[in-house]
Design a protein around this motif. Structure first.
Motif, mmCIF file in Angstrom:
data_model
loop_
_atom_site.group_PDB
_atom_site.id
_atom_site.type_symbol
_atom_site.label_atom_id
_atom_site.label_comp_id
_atom_site.label_asym_id
_atom_site.label_seq_id
_atom_site.Cartn_x
_atom_site.Cartn_y
_atom_site.Cartn_z
ATOM 1 N N MET A 53 0.814 -1.217 0.000
ATOM 2 C CA MET A 53 0.000 0.000 0.000
ATOM 3 C C MET A 53 0.849 1.270 0.000
ATOM 4 S SD MET A 53 -3.298 1.054 0.393
ATOM 5 C CE MET A 53 -4.198 -0.262 1.217
ATOM 6 N N ASP A 54 0.632 2.107 -1.010
ATOM 7 C CA ASP A 54 1.249 3.437 -1.012
ATOM 8 C C ASP A 54 0.450 4.314 -0.045
ATOM 9 O OD1 ASP A 54 2.832 5.599 -1.759
ATOM 10 O OD2 ASP A 54 1.591 6.112 -3.475
ATOM 11 N N LEU A 55 1.087 5.357 0.524
ATOM 12 C CA LEU A 55 0.361 6.223 1.462
ATOM 13 C C LEU A 55 -0.281 7.414 0.782
ATOM 14 C CD1 LEU A 55 2.435 6.478 4.765
ATOM 15 C CD2 LEU A 55 0.452 5.072 4.262
ATOM 16 N N GLN A 56 0.474 8.067 -0.108
ATOM 17 C CA GLN A 56 0.014 9.305 -0.756
ATOM 18 C C GLN A 56 -0.681 8.985 -2.065
ATOM 19 O OE1 GLN A 56 2.374 10.564 1.479
ATOM 20 N NE2 GLN A 56 1.325 12.480 1.813
ATOM 21 N N MET A 57 -2.029 8.986 -2.036
ATOM 22 C CA MET A 57 -2.769 8.659 -3.256
ATOM 23 C C MET A 57 -3.988 9.568 -3.402
ATOM 24 S SD MET A 57 -2.766 4.512 -3.431
ATOM 25 C CE MET A 57 -3.392 4.316 -1.778
ATOM 26 N N PRO A 58 -4.465 9.743 -4.635
ATOM 27 C CA PRO A 58 -5.667 10.561 -4.834
ATOM 28 C C PRO A 58 -6.913 9.865 -4.267
ATOM 29 C CG PRO A 58 -4.995 9.535 -6.888
ATOM 30 C CD PRO A 58 -3.924 9.219 -5.886
ATOM 31 N N GLU A 59 -7.957 10.642 -4.054
ATOM 32 C CA GLU A 59 -9.272 10.165 -3.569
ATOM 33 C C GLU A 59 -9.255 9.695 -2.117
ATOM 34 O OE1 GLU A 59 -12.017 8.103 -6.122
ATOM 35 O OE2 GLU A 59 -10.692 8.409 -7.830
ATOM 36 N N THR A 60 -8.572 8.591 -1.859
ATOM 37 C CA THR A 60 -8.509 8.064 -0.490
ATOM 38 C C THR A 60 -7.063 7.728 -0.186
ATOM 39 O OG1 THR A 60 -10.686 7.062 -0.844
ATOM 40 C CG2 THR A 60 -9.456 6.285 1.049
ATOM 41 N N SER A 61 -6.542 8.202 0.950
ATOM 42 C CA SER A 61 -5.129 7.954 1.277
ATOM 43 C C SER A 61 -4.917 6.498 1.680
ATOM 44 C CB SER A 61 -4.703 8.852 2.438
ATOM 45 O OG SER A 61 -5.251 8.360 3.654
ATOM 46 N N GLY A 62 -3.654 6.107 1.713
ATOM 47 C CA GLY A 62 -3.301 4.745 2.118
ATOM 48 C C GLY A 62 -3.759 4.432 3.535
ATOM 49 N N ILE A 63 -3.617 5.414 4.444
ATOM 50 C CA ILE A 63 -4.023 5.197 5.841
ATOM 51 C C ILE A 63 -5.533 4.946 5.908
ATOM 52 C CG2 ILE A 63 -4.227 6.275 8.133
ATOM 53 C CD1 ILE A 63 -1.342 5.930 7.767
ATOM 54 N N GLY A 196 8.207 19.510 10.823
ATOM 55 C CA GLY A 196 6.882 18.899 10.704
ATOM 56 C C GLY A 196 6.714 18.112 9.419
ATOM 57 N N ILE A 197 7.220 18.675 8.304
ATOM 58 C CA ILE A 197 7.159 17.995 6.999
ATOM 59 C C ILE A 197 8.051 16.763 7.022
ATOM 60 C CG2 ILE A 197 7.773 18.193 4.537
ATOM 61 C CD1 ILE A 197 5.286 19.775 5.160
ATOM 62 N N LYS A 198 9.293 16.933 7.499
ATOM 63 C CA LYS A 198 10.282 15.853 7.477
ATOM 64 C C LYS A 198 9.827 14.647 8.294
ATOM 65 C CE LYS A 198 15.217 15.072 8.413
ATOM 66 N NZ LYS A 198 15.180 14.197 9.598
ATOM 67 N N ARG A 199 9.191 14.925 9.425
ATOM 68 C CA ARG A 199 8.775 13.820 10.307
ATOM 69 C C ARG A 199 7.389 13.277 9.965
ATOM 70 N NH1 ARG A 199 9.363 15.148 16.395
ATOM 71 N NH2 ARG A 199 8.424 13.071 16.411
ATOM 72 N N GLY A 200 6.724 13.905 8.981
ATOM 73 C CA GLY A 200 5.415 13.397 8.581
ATOM 74 C C GLY A 200 4.293 13.831 9.505
ATOM 75 N N ILE A 201 4.542 14.870 10.328
ATOM 76 C CA ILE A 201 3.477 15.380 11.215
ATOM 77 C C ILE A 201 2.438 16.087 10.350
ATOM 78 C CG2 ILE A 201 2.942 16.941 13.151
ATOM 79 C CD1 ILE A 201 5.921 16.530 14.033
ATOM 80 N N ILE A 202 2.930 16.828 9.346
ATOM 81 C CA ILE A 202 2.042 17.479 8.377
ATOM 82 C C ILE A 202 2.514 17.100 6.971
ATOM 83 C CG2 ILE A 202 1.320 19.460 9.778
ATOM 84 C CD1 ILE A 202 3.603 21.072 8.491
ATOM 85 N N GLU A 203 1.630 17.274 6.009
ATOM 86 C CA GLU A 203 1.984 16.954 4.618
ATOM 87 C C GLU A 203 1.876 18.191 3.759
ATOM 88 O OE1 GLU A 203 -0.665 13.837 3.467
ATOM 89 O OE2 GLU A 203 -0.052 12.594 5.155
ATOM 90 N N LEU A 204 2.701 18.227 2.708
ATOM 91 C CA LEU A 204 2.664 19.346 1.775
ATOM 92 C C LEU A 204 1.376 19.311 0.982
ATOM 93 C CD1 LEU A 204 6.293 19.454 0.389
ATOM 94 C CD2 LEU A 204 5.128 21.291 1.581
#
Length: 204
Positions: A53-63, A196-204
């Protein structure tokens, strides 16, 4: 035979994974999906042994896809494949039920062995990610509201603008910013946002 489902929005990556998997005598790619919503439907149809499973995807995220799949099929074995190395991102995925977490850059070395290990009941996380998780394990996590503030620090927004957008007082925003800097060990707002970006706390 280990039956594998591959979920990623990049056709070239899925092609590469298919070639690697179908080249093995003990595993077979049974289905593919290009986004999280599709992943849930395809999983229902094929009931694979392992899902990549990829995490960053359109429509619905991997999580979100993982959470939906495991709500219906609690025994689903899911391995996250991502370009993101942040410890917070890894922790979120593991909490959502991932049994493995690999960086896409290390797939050639680690993927097949990880599929076999997870199928055999083990958990697998890339060594460099495990180090990062341990490094930050004792730190106090940001609150959901602090994460909202941190997200808005990136656009160069002043406290007044952040306060207006989040319906908070300026004093409350100042207090959140102080807390964020202290928790992340950042010297200023820009560095806090970068961490925050580097640790994945927030996303671009």
């Amino acid at each position: 035979m280990i039956r594998v489902l591959s979920v990623d929005d990049h056709p070239l990556l899925r092609e590469g994974l298919a070639a690697m998997i179908n080249n093995q005598t003990d595993m077979q790619l049974v289905a593919e999906a290009s986004n999280g919503r599709e992943a849930v439907e395809v999983f229902r149809t094929h009931r694979p042994d392992i899902t990549l499973m990829d995490l960053q995807m359109p429509e619905t995220s991997g999580i979100e896809a993982m959470t939906s799949i495991r709500a219906e099929f609690p025994d689903a074995l899911i391995i996250v494949l991502t370009t993101h190395a942040g410890d917070v991102q890894v922790s979120r995925a593991l909490k959502a039920g991932a049994r493995g977490y690999l960086l896409k850059g290390s797939l050639r070395k680690e993927l097949l062995e990880t599929i076999r290990a997870v199928y055999a009941g083990q958990k697998r996380v890339s060594p460099e990610l495990a180090v990062e998780i341990v490094e930050h394990a004792a730190e106090v996590a940001l609150t959901p509201r602090e994460i909202d503030v941190l997200r808005l620090l990136g656009g160069g927004n002043a406290n007044k603008e952040i306060a207006a957008r989040l319906f908070l007082s300026e004093e409350t925003v100042k207090s959140h910013v102080r807390s964020i800097l202290a928790k992340l060990g950042a010297r200023d707002r820009t560095q806090a946002w970068t961490i925050g970006i580097k640790r994945g706390i927030i996303e671009l």
